[in-house]
Design a protein around this motif. Structure first.
Motif, PDB file in Angstrom:
ATOM      1  N   ALA A  14       0.692  -1.033   0.118  1.00  0.00           N
ATOM      2  CA  ALA A  14       0.163   0.075  -0.113  1.00  0.00           C
ATOM      3  C   ALA A  14       1.119   0.585   0.438  1.00  0.00           C
ATOM      4  N   VAL A  15       1.994   1.151  -0.140  1.00  0.00           N
ATOM      5  CA  VAL A  15       3.068   2.570   0.227  1.00  0.00           C
ATOM      6  C   VAL A  15       3.197   3.238  -1.037  1.00  0.00           C
ATOM      7  N   GLU A  19       1.459   6.598  -0.902  1.00  0.00           N
ATOM      8  CA  GLU A  19       2.419   8.144  -1.426  1.00  0.00           C
ATOM      9  C   GLU A  19       2.021   8.696  -3.018  1.00  0.00           C
ATOM     10  N   PHE A  20       1.870   8.140  -4.328  1.00  0.00           N
ATOM     11  CA  PHE A  20       0.525   8.541  -5.293  1.00  0.00           C
ATOM     12  C   PHE A  20      -0.625   8.993  -4.745  1.00  0.00           C
ATOM     13  N   ARG A  25      -3.322  14.417  -4.475  1.00  0.00           N
ATOM     14  CA  ARG A  25      -3.963  15.284  -3.062  1.00  0.00           C
ATOM     15  C   ARG A  25      -2.859  17.030  -2.749  1.00  0.00           C
ATOM     16  N   LYS A  26      -1.871  16.867  -2.940  1.00  0.00           N
ATOM     17  CA  LYS A  26      -0.892  18.163  -2.949  1.00  0.00           C
ATOM     18  C   LYS A  26      -1.076  18.705  -3.879  1.00  0.00           C
ATOM     19  N   VAL A  27      -1.344  18.411  -5.733  1.00  0.00           N
ATOM     20  CA  VAL A  27      -0.833  19.228  -6.602  1.00  0.00           C
ATOM     21  C   VAL A  27      -1.729  19.527  -6.857  1.00  0.00           C
ATOM     22  N   TYR A  28      -3.495  18.503  -6.638  1.00  0.00           N
ATOM     23  CA  TYR A  28      -5.336  19.259  -7.027  1.00  0.00           C
ATOM     24  C   TYR A  28      -5.082  20.215  -6.048  1.00  0.00           C
ATOM     25  N   GLY A  29      -4.957  19.720  -4.710  1.00  0.00           N
ATOM     26  CA  GLY A  29      -5.478  20.019  -3.865  1.00  0.00           C
ATOM     27  C   GLY A  29      -6.796  20.273  -3.927  1.00  0.00           C
ATOM     28  N   PRO A  30      -7.599  20.760  -2.558  1.00  0.00           N
ATOM     29  CA  PRO A  30      -9.275  20.492  -2.378  1.00  0.00           C
ATOM     30  C   PRO A  30      -9.796  22.222  -3.542  1.00  0.00           C
ATOM     31  N   PRO A  31     -10.774  21.684  -3.788  1.00  0.00           N
ATOM     32  CA  PRO A  31     -11.576  22.716  -4.926  1.00  0.00           C
ATOM     33  C   PRO A  31     -11.960  24.097  -3.813  1.00  0.00           C
TER      34      PRO A  31
END
Length: 111
Positions: A14-15, A19-20, A25-31
């Motif tokens: 699962a590592v 990590e992917f 989530r870091k690149v796109y962030g939340p709306p």
């Protein structure tokens, strides 16, 4: 990666997917907004279609900040740099049938 017969996934397996997911989530962030008329800075526009009605949008230019051809389930358009706007207008110049869009969201990478 298939789960074990017990329905679990080994922690070592699962590592990499974990990590992917964190990188995505870091690149796109939340709306960043629901486009309620406030000034908002964003770097990506995610356009979704109503998939129950198939592919209808075939080509076009969306404003001056992004250009796309087809949407599929979802099309995430990275912008050349951050954009600050109070509203976003999506213009579909050509489609096979009446376009049926789903939710459109604006995204900004997290630090």
């Amino acid at each position: 990666m298939p789960p074990s017969k017990a329905g679990t996934i080994d922690a070592a397996d699962a590592v990499e997917p974990t990590e992917f997911g964190e990188r995505v989530r870091k690149v796109y962030g939340p709306p960043v907004t629901k486009n309620a008329g406030r000034m908002t800075t964003f770097e990506r526009v995610a356009v979704r279609k109503d998939i129950e009605h198939g592919q209808r949008v075939i080509a076009g230019t969306w404003r001056r900040i992004a250009t796309g051809a087809t949407i599929g389930y979802q099309c995430v358009l990275p912008l050349p740099g951050p954009v600050t706007a109070s509203r976003v207008h999506i213009r579909i110049k050509s489609s096979r049938a009446k376009p049926r869009l789903g939710r459109t969201t604006l995204h900004r990478a997290t630090d």
